[in-house]
Design a protein around this motif. Structure first.
Motif, PDB file in Angstrom:
ATOM      1  N   VAL A  84       0.843  -1.192   0.000  1.00  0.00           N
ATOM      2  CA  VAL A  84       0.000   0.000   0.000  1.00  0.00           C
ATOM      3  C   VAL A  84       0.880   1.245   0.000  1.00  0.00           C
ATOM      4  O   VAL A  84       1.892   1.313   0.694  1.00  0.00           O
ATOM      5  CB  VAL A  84      -0.925   0.000   1.232  1.00  0.00           C
ATOM      6  N   GLY A  85       0.506   2.227  -0.810  1.00  0.00           N
ATOM      7  CA  GLY A  85       1.287   3.454  -0.903  1.00  0.00           C
ATOM      8  C   GLY A  85       2.290   3.450  -2.027  1.00  0.00           C
ATOM      9  O   GLY A  85       2.978   4.437  -2.247  1.00  0.00           O
ATOM     10  N   GLU A  86       2.388   2.343  -2.757  1.00  0.00           N
ATOM     11  CA  GLU A  86       3.339   2.258  -3.859  1.00  0.00           C
ATOM     12  C   GLU A  86       2.618   1.995  -5.170  1.00  0.00           C
ATOM     13  O   GLU A  86       1.546   1.386  -5.197  1.00  0.00           O
ATOM     14  CB  GLU A  86       4.352   1.131  -3.605  1.00  0.00           C
ATOM     15  N   ASP A 154      -5.787   3.484  -2.528  1.00  0.00           N
ATOM     16  CA  ASP A 154      -5.252   3.214  -1.201  1.00  0.00           C
ATOM     17  C   ASP A 154      -5.927   4.031  -0.114  1.00  0.00           C
ATOM     18  O   ASP A 154      -5.943   3.638   1.048  1.00  0.00           O
ATOM     19  CB  ASP A 154      -3.747   3.460  -1.177  1.00  0.00           C
ATOM     20  N   SER A 155      -6.488   5.174  -0.473  1.00  0.00           N
ATOM     21  CA  SER A 155      -7.175   5.999   0.514  1.00  0.00           C
ATOM     22  C   SER A 155      -8.582   5.494   0.805  1.00  0.00           C
ATOM     23  O   SER A 155      -9.171   5.855   1.816  1.00  0.00           O
ATOM     24  CB  SER A 155      -7.272   7.440   0.018  1.00  0.00           C
ATOM     25  N   ARG A 156      -9.107   4.682  -0.087  1.00  0.00           N
ATOM     26  CA  ARG A 156     -10.500   4.217   0.024  1.00  0.00           C
ATOM     27  C   ARG A 156     -11.465   5.396   0.044  1.00  0.00           C
ATOM     28  O   ARG A 156     -12.532   5.338   0.651  1.00  0.00           O
ATOM     29  CB  ARG A 156     -10.716   3.360   1.276  1.00  0.00           C
ATOM     30  N   ALA A 157     -11.075   6.474  -0.610  1.00  0.00           N
ATOM     31  CA  ALA A 157     -11.894   7.680  -0.626  1.00  0.00           C
ATOM     32  C   ALA A 157     -13.134   7.474  -1.492  1.00  0.00           C
ATOM     33  O   ALA A 157     -13.026   7.066  -2.639  1.00  0.00           O
ATOM     34  CB  ALA A 157     -11.082   8.859  -1.157  1.00  0.00           C
ATOM     35  N   GLU A 158     -14.304   7.738  -0.945  1.00  0.00           N
ATOM     36  CA  GLU A 158     -15.549   7.639  -1.697  1.00  0.00           C
ATOM     37  C   GLU A 158     -15.808   8.980  -2.375  1.00  0.00           C
ATOM     38  O   GLU A 158     -16.579   9.809  -1.908  1.00  0.00           O
ATOM     39  CB  GLU A 158     -16.691   7.246  -0.770  1.00  0.00           C
ATOM     40  N   VAL A 159     -15.123   9.172  -3.483  1.00  0.00           N
ATOM     41  CA  VAL A 159     -15.182  10.430  -4.220  1.00  0.00           C
ATOM     42  C   VAL A 159     -15.225  10.125  -5.708  1.00  0.00           C
ATOM     43  O   VAL A 159     -14.954   9.008  -6.135  1.00  0.00           O
ATOM     44  CB  VAL A 159     -13.948  11.309  -3.913  1.00  0.00           C
ATOM     45  N   THR A 160     -15.569  11.145  -6.476  1.00  0.00           N
ATOM     46  CA  THR A 160     -15.403  11.076  -7.920  1.00  0.00           C
ATOM     47  C   THR A 160     -14.066  11.734  -8.246  1.00  0.00           C
ATOM     48  O   THR A 160     -13.916  12.948  -8.095  1.00  0.00           O
ATOM     49  CB  THR A 160     -16.541  11.804  -8.654  1.00  0.00           C
ATOM     50  N   LYS A 325       6.225  12.617   0.745  1.00  0.00           N
ATOM     51  CA  LYS A 325       6.066  11.808   1.954  1.00  0.00           C
ATOM     52  C   LYS A 325       4.711  11.105   2.007  1.00  0.00           C
ATOM     53  O   LYS A 325       4.555  10.125   2.726  1.00  0.00           O
ATOM     54  CB  LYS A 325       6.244  12.682   3.194  1.00  0.00           C
ATOM     55  N   PHE A 326       3.759  11.614   1.260  1.00  0.00           N
ATOM     56  CA  PHE A 326       2.408  11.097   1.371  1.00  0.00           C
ATOM     57  C   PHE A 326       2.241   9.717   0.742  1.00  0.00           C
ATOM     58  O   PHE A 326       1.523   8.885   1.260  1.00  0.00           O
ATOM     59  CB  PHE A 326       1.437  12.075   0.720  1.00  0.00           C
ATOM     60  N   ALA A 327       2.885   9.459  -0.377  1.00  0.00           N
ATOM     61  CA  ALA A 327       2.623   8.221  -1.112  1.00  0.00           C
ATOM     62  C   ALA A 327       3.210   7.003  -0.446  1.00  0.00           C
ATOM     63  O   ALA A 327       2.691   5.912  -0.588  1.00  0.00           O
ATOM     64  CB  ALA A 327       3.156   8.328  -2.531  1.00  0.00           C
ATOM     65  N   SER A 328       4.313   7.166   0.265  1.00  0.00           N
ATOM     66  CA  SER A 328       5.050   6.002   0.742  1.00  0.00           C
ATOM     67  C   SER A 328       4.592   5.497   2.100  1.00  0.00           C
ATOM     68  O   SER A 328       5.171   4.563   2.624  1.00  0.00           O
ATOM     69  CB  SER A 328       6.546   6.329   0.795  1.00  0.00           C
ATOM     70  N   SER A 329       3.565   6.107   2.680  1.00  0.00           N
ATOM     71  CA  SER A 329       3.069   5.649   3.976  1.00  0.00           C
ATOM     72  C   SER A 329       1.645   5.130   3.837  1.00  0.00           C
ATOM     73  O   SER A 329       0.740   5.877   3.474  1.00  0.00           O
ATOM     74  CB  SER A 329       3.093   6.780   4.998  1.00  0.00           C
ATOM     75  N   PRO A 330       1.410   3.850   4.130  1.00  0.00           N
ATOM     76  CA  PRO A 330       0.045   3.323   4.061  1.00  0.00           C
ATOM     77  C   PRO A 330      -0.927   4.087   4.958  1.00  0.00           C
ATOM     78  O   PRO A 330      -2.075   4.324   4.582  1.00  0.00           O
ATOM     79  CB  PRO A 330       0.212   1.871   4.528  1.00  0.00           C
TER      80      PRO A 330
END
Length: 406
Positions: A84-86, A154-160, A325-330
């Motif tokens: 996750v994050g990659e 990876d965020s599981r964001a319920e967005v368009t 820094k944001f992408a590499s941390s689950p």
């Protein structure tokens, strides 16, 4: 051997040592999804020039005329087969969807078709939330597509999700071109924001911008505020991650935006961001993403303008430049969905890493000219093998100059 020749010899060794290629031509539709894989549907809005000559490219890094639209679906490998994050980058036009990102479909749309497609998706989205992502410097079209797909998944964001991608040539030593291309695209981004604001099907808009993408984002918001008297009321989150923006310029931009502004306006800053440190040497002034939020005059300005700051200094990630820094941390990427769903403001820099919301795209900066330009690029080449392919642009010029100077 003179000092300049020693530098050149070191750069040549860097440039022609181990090398890894970046994804290219990977947006060929496979129409296949591996068992257990997930699919992220992206609406793409771009000011890039269409590229019909190379299969799987779709849009180049050159500036296009007008605004173009595309519908792209990205297959993400099963969670058991990835970290996750990659981004598990495809190694060609026919990737293995069981272990690599793959393009399920990729189609250029007319404006009318794009609008119809968007409205159909937003009506099915909880709270009818839009997540608009603006990438940073040195980002190719397919890189922006895959990175945003990774963040959304990876965020599981319920967005368009809507990707706004501007003409970056995706080359380290094209910093000046990229910066001007960001300015070239601010009118188009404002038009997108105005259209989303007017759309009756849209309930809420969140903007995530990274690196140089913050410049075009802030300029578009500034223009929107000047034109309408305020930012659109549906824009509830503006997240500025590692912004490569002059602090003094930002202070003027935020003043033009005025008192009526998003309820959650968050700056993600890090004083150990090596890319922004190099950018400061290039421009000669402090970058917004690298300020100390507790030091004067930054604290006074940010407090006055009600900009919440998340200080990421010292948080260790796998990003060697500390610029993404944001992408590499689950924990970070998964927090995006939770924060958007809850509508909560982010806590300050004392919060744990899992509380930090963010985005990620590759970002780096360079200076221009001969040995100086190559010397600035060299630190990035050490930690980023893909950067090495850019060094050759300057090495020839550097060698010629050394012959006359030493």
């Amino acid at each position: 051997m003179g000092r300049g020749r020693i530098i050149l010899a070191a750069l040549l060794a860097l440039a022609f040592s181990a090398c890894s290629s970046r994804p290219h031509g990977t947006l060929v539709a496979t129409h296949q999804v591996a068992p257990g894989a997930s699919v992220v549907d992206l609406l793409v809005v771009t000011t890039r020039q269409p590229n019909d000559s190379e299969p799987g490219v779709m849009f180049s890094g050159e500036r296009g005329h007008g605004v173009h639209f595309a519908d792209i679906a990205v297959s993400i490998p099963p969670d058991a087969a990835r970290a996750v994050g990659e981004v598990q980058w495809p190694d060609g036009p026919t990737p293995n969807p069981a272990i690599q990102f793959a393009t399920v479909r990729a189609e250029v749309l007319s404006r009318e078709a794009a609008l119809a497609d968007f409205n159909a998706r937003i009506r099915k989205t909880p709270k009818r939330q839009v997540l608009l992502f603006v990438h940073g410097f040195n980002t190719r079209f397919e890189e922006a597509v895959y990175r945003f797909a990774q963040i959304v998944h990876d965020s599981r964001a319920e967005v368009t999700p809507v990707l706004f991608t501007w003409p970056s040539r995706g080359r380290l030593l094209q910093y000046g071109y990229d910066h001007e291309s960001a300015s070239y695209s601010r009118d188009a981004l404002e038009l997108v924001l105005q259209a989303l604001q007017r759309d009756r099907d849209v309930g809420e808009i969140s903007i995530l911008a990274h690196s140089m993408g913050n410049w075009v984002t802030l300029e578009a918001l500034r223009q929107m505020a000047i034109r309408n008297g305020q930012i659109g009321s549906k824009i509830q989150n503006v997240m500025l991650a590692s912004p490569d923006v002059d602090f003094d310029v930002f202070r003027r931009q935020i003043a033009e935006i005025g008192g009526v502004r998003p309820s959650i306006f968050t700056l993600f800053a890090s004083r150990d961001d090596d890319a922004l440190a190099a950018s400061r040497r290039f421009w000669g002034n402090t970058r917004l993403g690298a300020v100390d939020p507790k030091a004067s005059p930054y604290q006074e300005v940010l407090d006055r303008d009600r900009v919440k700051v998340v200080d990421l200094t010292g948080i260790a990630t796998s990003d060697p430049l500390e610029h993404s820094k944001f992408a590499s941390s689950p924990q970070v990427v998964r927090s995006i969905g939770a924060r958007l769903a809850q509508g909560q403001p982010l806590r300050d820099g004392q919060a744990g890493l899992g509380d930090h919301l963010g985005i990620a795209t590759a970002g780096a900066v360079s200076a221009v000219g001969g040995v100086a330009g190559a010397a600035v690029a060299a630190p990035f080449a050490i930690v980023d093998p893909a950067t090495r392919e850019n060094l050759s642009e300057h090495l020839s010029a550097a060698g010629q100059k050394l012959d006359t100077q030493y």
